[in-house]
Design an enzyme around this catalytic site. Sequence first.
Site, mmCIF file in Angstrom:
data_model
loop_
_atom_site.group_PDB
_atom_site.id
_atom_site.type_symbol
_atom_site.label_atom_id
_atom_site.label_comp_id
_atom_site.label_asym_id
_atom_site.label_seq_id
_atom_site.Cartn_x
_atom_site.Cartn_y
_atom_site.Cartn_z
ATOM 1 N N GLU A 171 31.241 3.684 -9.264
ATOM 2 C CA GLU A 171 31.769 3.147 -7.999
ATOM 3 C C GLU A 171 31.356 4.060 -6.850
ATOM 4 O O GLU A 171 31.464 5.280 -6.949
ATOM 5 C CB GLU A 171 33.299 3.065 -8.069
ATOM 6 C CG GLU A 171 33.924 2.454 -6.819
ATOM 7 C CD GLU A 171 35.462 2.471 -6.865
ATOM 8 O OE1 GLU A 171 36.045 2.047 -7.887
ATOM 9 O OE2 GLU A 171 36.057 2.933 -5.876
ATOM 10 N N ALA A 222 36.759 6.899 2.246
ATOM 11 C CA ALA A 222 37.377 6.755 0.928
ATOM 12 C C ALA A 222 38.540 5.768 0.903
ATOM 13 O O ALA A 222 38.992 5.374 -0.173
ATOM 14 C CB ALA A 222 37.848 8.113 0.418
ATOM 15 N N SER A 223 38.992 5.353 2.086
ATOM 16 C CA SER A 223 40.045 4.334 2.091
ATOM 17 C C SER A 223 39.459 2.956 1.796
ATOM 18 O O SER A 223 40.177 1.984 1.630
ATOM 19 C CB SER A 223 40.732 4.295 3.457
ATOM 20 O OG SER A 223 39.873 3.679 4.405
ATOM 21 N N HIS A 261 40.866 -0.266 -14.496
ATOM 22 C CA HIS A 261 40.873 0.303 -13.145
ATOM 23 C C HIS A 261 42.220 0.946 -12.815
ATOM 24 O O HIS A 261 43.023 0.405 -12.043
ATOM 25 C CB HIS A 261 40.508 -0.799 -12.145
ATOM 26 C CG HIS A 261 40.001 -0.294 -10.832
ATOM 27 N ND1 HIS A 261 38.681 0.036 -10.608
ATOM 28 C CD2 HIS A 261 40.630 -0.042 -9.655
ATOM 29 C CE1 HIS A 261 38.527 0.442 -9.360
ATOM 30 N NE2 HIS A 261 39.707 0.404 -8.758
ATOM 31 N N TYR A 282 42.386 -3.943 -12.178
ATOM 32 C CA TYR A 282 43.454 -2.980 -11.882
ATOM 33 C C TYR A 282 44.497 -3.036 -12.999
ATOM 34 O O TYR A 282 44.793 -4.111 -13.551
ATOM 35 C CB TYR A 282 44.128 -3.317 -10.553
ATOM 36 C CG TYR A 282 43.355 -2.855 -9.330
ATOM 37 C CD1 TYR A 282 43.505 -1.561 -8.844
ATOM 38 C CD2 TYR A 282 42.488 -3.705 -8.655
ATOM 39 C CE1 TYR A 282 42.819 -1.127 -7.713
ATOM 40 C CE2 TYR A 282 41.797 -3.293 -7.529
ATOM 41 C CZ TYR A 282 41.961 -1.999 -7.064
ATOM 42 O OH TYR A 282 41.274 -1.571 -5.945
ATOM 43 N N GLU A 330 39.865 6.026 -12.053
ATOM 44 C CA GLU A 330 40.009 7.252 -11.255
ATOM 45 C C GLU A 330 41.331 7.940 -11.549
ATOM 46 O O GLU A 330 42.333 7.677 -10.872
ATOM 47 C CB GLU A 330 39.909 6.924 -9.757
ATOM 48 C CG GLU A 330 38.527 6.499 -9.314
ATOM 49 C CD GLU A 330 38.434 6.262 -7.806
ATOM 50 O OE1 GLU A 330 39.467 6.333 -7.109
ATOM 51 O OE2 GLU A 330 37.310 6.006 -7.332
ATOM 52 N N TYR A 345 32.439 8.073 -1.574
ATOM 53 C CA TYR A 345 32.448 7.203 -0.401
ATOM 54 C C TYR A 345 31.737 7.985 0.697
ATOM 55 O O TYR A 345 32.202 9.057 1.115
ATOM 56 C CB TYR A 345 33.892 6.789 -0.031
ATOM 57 C CG TYR A 345 34.341 5.657 -0.936
ATOM 58 C CD1 TYR A 345 34.669 5.900 -2.278
ATOM 59 C CD2 TYR A 345 34.325 4.334 -0.497
ATOM 60 C CE1 TYR A 345 34.991 4.867 -3.148
ATOM 61 C CE2 TYR A 345 34.654 3.294 -1.353
ATOM 62 C CZ TYR A 345 34.979 3.562 -2.668
ATOM 63 O OH TYR A 345 35.276 2.530 -3.522
HETATM 64 C C1 IDC Z 1 40.833 -0.125 -2.652
HETATM 65 C C2 IDC Z 1 40.444 -1.430 -2.017
HETATM 66 C C3 IDC Z 1 41.565 -1.901 -1.145
HETATM 67 C C4 IDC Z 1 42.805 -1.986 -1.984
HETATM 68 C C5 IDC Z 1 43.097 -0.678 -2.652
HETATM 69 C C6 IDC Z 1 44.267 -0.775 -3.592
HETATM 70 O O1 IDC Z 1 39.269 -1.268 -1.296
HETATM 71 O O2 IDC Z 1 41.274 -3.149 -0.584
HETATM 72 O O3 IDC Z 1 43.899 -2.350 -1.186
HETATM 73 O O4 IDC Z 1 41.988 -0.261 -3.390
HETATM 74 O O5 IDC Z 1 44.935 0.414 -3.643
HETATM 75 C C7 IDC Z 1 38.685 3.871 -4.900
HETATM 76 C C8 IDC Z 1 39.259 2.952 -5.889
HETATM 77 C C9 IDC Z 1 39.326 1.554 -5.370
HETATM 78 C C10 IDC Z 1 39.719 1.536 -3.915
HETATM 79 C C11 IDC Z 1 38.596 2.213 -3.126
HETATM 80 C C12 IDC Z 1 38.821 2.222 -1.624
HETATM 81 O O6 IDC Z 1 38.603 2.994 -7.131
HETATM 82 O O7 IDC Z 1 40.259 0.837 -6.141
HETATM 83 O O8 IDC Z 1 39.805 0.203 -3.528
HETATM 84 N N1 IDC Z 1 38.428 3.552 -3.620
HETATM 85 O O9 IDC Z 1 39.977 2.908 -1.301
HETATM 86 N N2 IDC Z 1 38.345 5.118 -5.083
HETATM 87 C C13 IDC Z 1 37.913 5.627 -3.930
HETATM 88 C C14 IDC Z 1 37.954 4.639 -2.978
#
Ligand code: IDC
Length: 504
Positions: free
Chosen positions: A297, A303-304, A171, A132, A209, A271
Site C-alpha cells: 500500500e 498519511a491521512s 486489513h 477491513y 498495518e 504516503y
Molecule cells: C483510510 C481511508 C479513509 C478511511 C480510513 C479508515 O483512506 O477513507 O476513512 O482509512 O480509518 C493507511 C491504511 C488505510 C487508510 C490510509 C489513509 O492502511 O486503511 O485508509 N492509510 O489514511 N495507512 C496509511 C494511510
Amino acid sequence: MSRTITSLPFLVMLTLGLLLSVGLWTPGFAKASGTEASSDIPSIEESIEEVIDRNVENSDTAAEEASEIPAPSTCGALQVIGTQLSDENGNAVQLKGVSTLGLAWYPEYINYDCFAQLKSEWNVSLIRLAMYTAESGGYCTDGDQEYLKTLIRNGVEYATDLDMYVIIDWHILSDGNPNTYIEEAKAFFDEMSSEFAGYSNILYEICNEPNGNVSWADIKTYASEILPVIRANDPDAVILIGTPNWSQYVDQAAADPITGYDNLMYTLHYYAATHTDSLRSTFVAAMDAGLPIFVSEYGISDASGNGTLDIDQANQWMELLDDRQISCAMWSFSNRDESSAIIKSSCTKTSGFTMDDLTDSGKWLYEMLTEGTDDSSESGNSSADAADDSGSSGSGSSGSVSSTPDGLTCTAQLVNQWESDGVPFYQYTVTLENTSDADLIGWIVELTFSGSISLSDSWNGEYSLNGFTLTITPKDYNKAIAAGGILSDIGFIISGAGTLISCE
Ligand code: IDC
C-alpha cells in the site's frame, strides 16, 4: 479535457491491439492427415472444440507478446529469492497495481469490466482486496462475513480470469494489534487458503498495518499462528507480513526476520506527502540487510489519505521501487472524496473510466503505469498523449494484423474509422488465404479486442460476440477455400472502447 483513456486503445489497436487467431477444420481434405472423408473425420463439434483450443493457445501467445506486464500465465507461481519477488523460473518480477478501499464500502469496483480495464489499459498486474477487520462493516466487528468473502471470491475470480495477481488483505487498522482477532484471522485464512490452494496468483497479506503499542515480537507471535494455517493448505503462496508502526518499521523485521518459511515478504507502506527520505533510508537499509519487502500500500497524498499530493516525492519513491524491482499497490481504487482516491467523487461509473474521471492521484498512477509502454516511438510522451497524437492517423498498413496457423493466413485490416455522436467506429476487412496445398472447408476466425465493443454491421460471415471476442464463421457460400485460394470481402464495423488485449 477531452482526452480519454479510451483513445489509448486506438493507438494500440493500430499496432497490436487486435489479436487474432484463426482455425480451420479439414474433413477429408487435409494432406497432413492423409485421410479421406471417412470415420476418421471428427464430428464438427469436436473439430470446433479443437480449433477453439488451438485458438486459445494462439491468442495466449499473442497476449504474451503484446503485453510485458507480469501475469500468472507467463510468470507462474511467484517465489521469493533473496530479497526479490521472482517468477517460477527465478526471474525478478515487479507487480504494480491498485488497492481497493474497504470492500464493504466500495463493493461496486469488484467487477470484471473494471479489472479488465485496469489490466488492458492501465497495465495493472496486481489487485489488492482490502478487507477491513474492525472499521465499520469490518469482518470481525459488524460486517457481514459471508458477503465480504463473496466479494473476495469474486475479486479473485475476476483477477484469475484476467490473468492478474491478487492480494487478499486482512486489513487491520483501528485494531492495531493483529492478535486482537487472531482466532478470526486463523479461521479466515484457513478457509481462503484451502479454497484457493490450487491458484498460483494469490498473495496473502496477514495484517495490513500493526500500530499503536505493538512490537515486532507481537507480530511474530501472530505470524507464528497464522503461517502454519496457510502453509497447511498452500505450501508456496507468497505471504506478506505487516511491520510495526503502520508497516514502516521494516528495520525491526530485518533485525529479526521470521525463520522456517519460504516465500515470506514484509510490508512497507508510505504516503509520499508524509514519508520521505527517512523512511526511504529505513527501507533501503532493511533491503540491504536482506529483508524482502513488498509495498502493498502506498499513496501520494499525506498519511491521512487526504491533503495535497506530493508528486516530486511520489516520483522519488517510484524511482526507488523501480530500481529495486519492488512490487506495489496504490491506495485507493475508489471514488471517496479524498485526494488518495483514484476516481473522482463525482464519477459514479464502475468501469469504462476516462481520463476525466480520474483524480490527480489517478492521473499520476495511470501515467506512471503506462509510461513508455505504448508502441509510439515518440519518446517522452505518455501513452495517453501518444494516443492523442495518433488519433487522427488513418488506417495505413499498421492497421493490419495477421496470423498464420496451420496454413491459413488471416489478415484483419483497419480500413476506415470515424466518430458519430462521440462514439468511435472502426471498419475492418478480413482476408483469409489458404497457404496449404489442400482445399479447406470450414473456418473460424476469432478476433480478441481489449475492451467492450459492439458490432454495428457485418458481412459475408456469421458473427458472434462473446465478451471481447468476436468469432466469425462462414456463410454457406464461403465455407470452402481452395488450395492457394484467397477469401476476401469479409468485414465488419465495430464501435466502442475496443481497447488493448484481453485474451482468454
Ligand atoms: C483510510 C481511508 C479513509 C478511511 C480510513 C479508515 O483512506 O477513507 O476513512 O482509512 O480509518 C493507511 C491504511 C488505510 C487508510 C490510509 C489513509 O492502511 O486503511 O485508509 N492509510 O489514511 N495507512 C496509511 C494511510
